[in-house]
Design a protein around this motif. Structure first.
Motif: not given
Length: 198
Positions: A12, A80-84, A94, A96, A98, A104, A198
């Motif tokens: 993230a 943190r992992w994220y994907r749009r 998004w 996310i 945790w 953050t 990002w």
């Protein structure tokens, strides 16, 4: 709303550099419900930035339909992992995840309005209130939704014992974010990043 899935990033957005030391104003309490100045409650694609309330509806409705996002959730021990999930002209969404201990740090949203909901797990949010309030700490159990205007700064963290998953919407789409350190005199900007990071 159709999902326009972007390639999977692995972490993230988070401040990692300390190269710009400009003092930033302290963030105030969450704005009252209702359109932000210059925002609208128009549906997506109708033009102009969406209001915090419109963004709140987007993340709440998406959280109620886990079949649209649960298969994309990943956990990362590094960050943190994220994907749009969606990228449009007037907003983006998004996903996310945790793990315990991930956060953050204090950050803004580059002038974008935003909202997020805790779909699974529990998080904690830190923000600065007025002069007589100091540091505000909010517990955010599953089902909690927060919405904010373009000047809002906060720190979101997983202080629980298990993972958490959140859905976030921003309007206009994020173009930059600044990160801050909380010092005795208030928040001090320490770095700025853009979409290329990002």
């Amino acid at each position: 709303m159709s999902l326009d899935l972007a390639p999977e990033p692995t972490h993230a957005p988070a401040g990692r550099r300390a190269d710009d030391h400009n003092r930033a104003p302290a963030a105030g309490p969450e704005p009252a419900a209702g359109p932000a100045p210059g925002g609208t409650d128009l549906p997506a694609g109708a033009g102009g930035p969406l209001s915090p309330n419109a963004l709140r509806r987007i993340v709440r409705e998406l959280a109620e339909r886990p079949e649209r996002w649960i298969q994309h959730v990943r956990l990362s021990t590094d960050d943190r992992w994220y994907r749009r999930l969606e990228a449009g002209e007037d907003h983006e969404v998004w996903l996310i995840s945790w793990l315990p201990g991930q956060s953050t740090g204090f950050h803004d949203h580059g002038g974008a309005r935003g909202a997020f909901t805790v779909a699974l797990g529990e998080l904690e949010e830190l923000s600065l209130g007025g002069a007589d309030q100091g540091l505000l700490v909010r517990r955010l159990p599953a089902g909690t939704t927060r919405a904010f205007g373009p000047e809002y700064l906060h720190d979101v963290r997983n202080t629980a014992s298990g993972p958490a998953v959140t859905l976030h919407a921003y309007s206009p789409p994020l173009s930059e974010m600044s990160h801050y350190e909380l010092r005795a005199g208030g928040l001090v900007r320490t770095s700025k990043e853009g979409p290329e990071q990002w």
